[in-house]
Design a protein around this motif. Structure first.
Motif, PDB file in Angstrom:
ATOM      1  N   GLY A  84       0.818  -1.198   0.000  1.00 23.85           N
ATOM      2  CA  GLY A  84       0.000   0.000   0.000  1.00 23.85           C
ATOM      3  C   GLY A  84       0.855   1.251   0.000  1.00 23.85           C
ATOM      4  N   VAL A  85       0.830   1.987   1.106  1.00 24.72           N
ATOM      5  CA  VAL A  85       1.572   3.237   1.207  1.00 24.72           C
ATOM      6  C   VAL A  85       3.064   3.022   0.991  1.00 24.72           C
ATOM      7  CG1 VAL A  85       2.224   5.101   2.765  1.00 24.72           C
ATOM      8  CG2 VAL A  85      -0.145   4.300   2.716  1.00 24.72           C
ATOM      9  N   TRP A  86       3.615   2.020   1.657  1.00 25.27           N
ATOM     10  CA  TRP A  86       5.058   1.781   1.546  1.00 25.27           C
ATOM     11  C   TRP A  86       5.441   1.336   0.147  1.00 25.27           C
ATOM     12  CZ3 TRP A  86       8.074   3.790   5.003  1.00 25.27           C
ATOM     13  CH2 TRP A  86       7.596   3.977   6.309  1.00 25.27           C
ATOM     14  N   ARG A 221       4.399  10.950  -9.189  1.00 24.43           N
ATOM     15  CA  ARG A 221       2.992  10.500  -9.211  1.00 24.43           C
ATOM     16  C   ARG A 221       2.766   9.395  -8.187  1.00 24.43           C
ATOM     17  NH1 ARG A 221       0.126   6.425 -11.641  1.00 24.43           N
ATOM     18  NH2 ARG A 221      -2.053   6.905 -12.137  1.00 24.43           N
ATOM     19  N   ARG A 222       3.717   8.474  -8.073  1.00 26.44           N
ATOM     20  CA  ARG A 222       3.593   7.403  -7.073  1.00 26.44           C
ATOM     21  C   ARG A 222       3.643   7.972  -5.662  1.00 26.44           C
ATOM     22  NH1 ARG A 222       2.060   2.015  -8.072  1.00 26.44           N
ATOM     23  NH2 ARG A 222       2.491   1.590 -10.268  1.00 26.44           N
ATOM     24  N   LEU A 223       4.556   8.894  -5.434  1.00 30.28           N
ATOM     25  CA  LEU A 223       4.660   9.493  -4.098  1.00 30.28           C
ATOM     26  C   LEU A 223       3.409  10.303  -3.763  1.00 30.28           C
ATOM     27  CD1 LEU A 223       8.388  10.676  -4.036  1.00 30.28           C
ATOM     28  CD2 LEU A 223       7.388   8.692  -2.911  1.00 30.28           C
ATOM     29  N   TRP A 224       2.764  10.845  -4.775  1.00 30.20           N
ATOM     30  CA  TRP A 224       1.536  11.608  -4.555  1.00 30.20           C
ATOM     31  C   TRP A 224       0.432  10.711  -4.004  1.00 30.20           C
ATOM     32  CZ3 TRP A 224       0.704  16.720  -4.614  1.00 30.20           C
ATOM     33  CH2 TRP A 224      -0.616  17.175  -4.622  1.00 30.20           C
ATOM     34  N   LEU A 225       0.504   9.390  -4.308  1.00 27.90           N
ATOM     35  CA  LEU A 225      -0.511   8.454  -3.848  1.00 27.90           C
ATOM     36  C   LEU A 225      -0.293   8.017  -2.408  1.00 27.90           C
ATOM     37  CD1 LEU A 225      -0.701   6.145  -6.997  1.00 27.90           C
ATOM     38  CD2 LEU A 225      -2.262   8.008  -6.382  1.00 27.90           C
ATOM     39  N   VAL A 226       0.873   8.356  -1.854  1.00 29.58           N
ATOM     40  CA  VAL A 226       1.186   7.934  -0.481  1.00 29.58           C
ATOM     41  C   VAL A 226       0.289   8.675   0.513  1.00 29.58           C
ATOM     42  CG1 VAL A 226       2.952   7.948   1.303  1.00 29.58           C
ATOM     43  CG2 VAL A 226       3.556   7.348  -1.063  1.00 29.58           C
TER      44      VAL A 226
END
Length: 226
Positions: A84-86, A221-226
């Motif tokens: 998930g987040v990680w 973009r991936r970090l934005w989903l964290v």
């Protein structure tokens, strides 16, 4: 499938086929924008493209093995949390680092020649061995992308008799997932980049900059989903 595991009917071959099912479908769609962009920006020759593809897939195999072992040791909850987040944080960080690597170590530059520069062939600097690190990190991080086959692997591993059996499941799954069209598509991306760089020398630097920008944007973009 969990019922089959309890009855001893799930074999390593079954888990391998589960990995193959992902390697031929979701793996390609998810991974190609990352590793394909890397090979394009590097203007990789055939040898380097195959080498970096192999390193990328090795990172995936190692990560699947570790995840499955963790699931067997600590239950699927811990390993699923990583997806998930990680997971998005790891993928984003690896992608940004790969983009920065392209900026720090450009793919190739024309060497200065003493005479007749217009007819001299374009020569690329030898690749550094450490240039395989970004593909390795990308491969390892992208295993954390949530998907049904991965969830099935973690569920199976959580029910395994021991961490060793879980690791065996992860290894079999990873080797199956390595059966992927990326083995063809990534070298083609590298060849395209190299053809562009060879026929239009001025594009070499811009191609690397564009690829680096794409990787950094994918990472953000991936970090934005964290």
């Amino acid at each position: 499938m969990l019922e089959d595991l309890a009855q001893g009917q799930v074999t390593l071959a079954t888990v391998w086929l589960l990995g193959v099912s992902m390697g031929l479908t979701a793996c390609t769609v998810t991974c190609l924008p990352f590793i394909g962009t890397w090979a394009l920006g590097r203007a990789s020759n055939q040898r380097e493209a195959f080498l970096h593809t192999g390193v990328f897939l090795a990172g995936r195999v190692m990560s699947y093995t570790l995840l499955a072992m963790l699931a067997a040791a600590a239950g699927k909850g811990l390993a699923q949390a990583l997806g998930g987040v990680w997971g998005n944080a790891a993928i984003g960080t690896a992608s940004i680092l790969a983009g920065l690597w392209l900026l720090w170590r450009p793919a190739g530059r024309r060497r200065a020649v003493s005479s007749a520069p217009s007819v001299q062939p374009i020569r690329f600097h030898p690749r550094r061995r450490s240039d395989g690190l970004p593909p390795l990190l990308l491969g390892a991080a992208l295993t954390l992308t949530p998907c049904t086959p991965l969830a099935s692997l973690l569920a199976l591993s959580a029910q395994a008799a021991s961490p060793a059996q879980g690791a065996a499941f992860g290894l079999a799954f990873g080797l199956g997932a390595a059966m992927t069209p990326l083995l063809v598509l990534v070298p083609l991306a590298g060849r395209l980049g190299r053809e562009l760089a060879t026929s239009r020398a001025w594009l070499t630097r811009w191609l690397g900059l564009a690829a680096a920008g794409v990787l950094i944007l994918l990472g953000v973009r991936r970090l934005w989903l964290v």
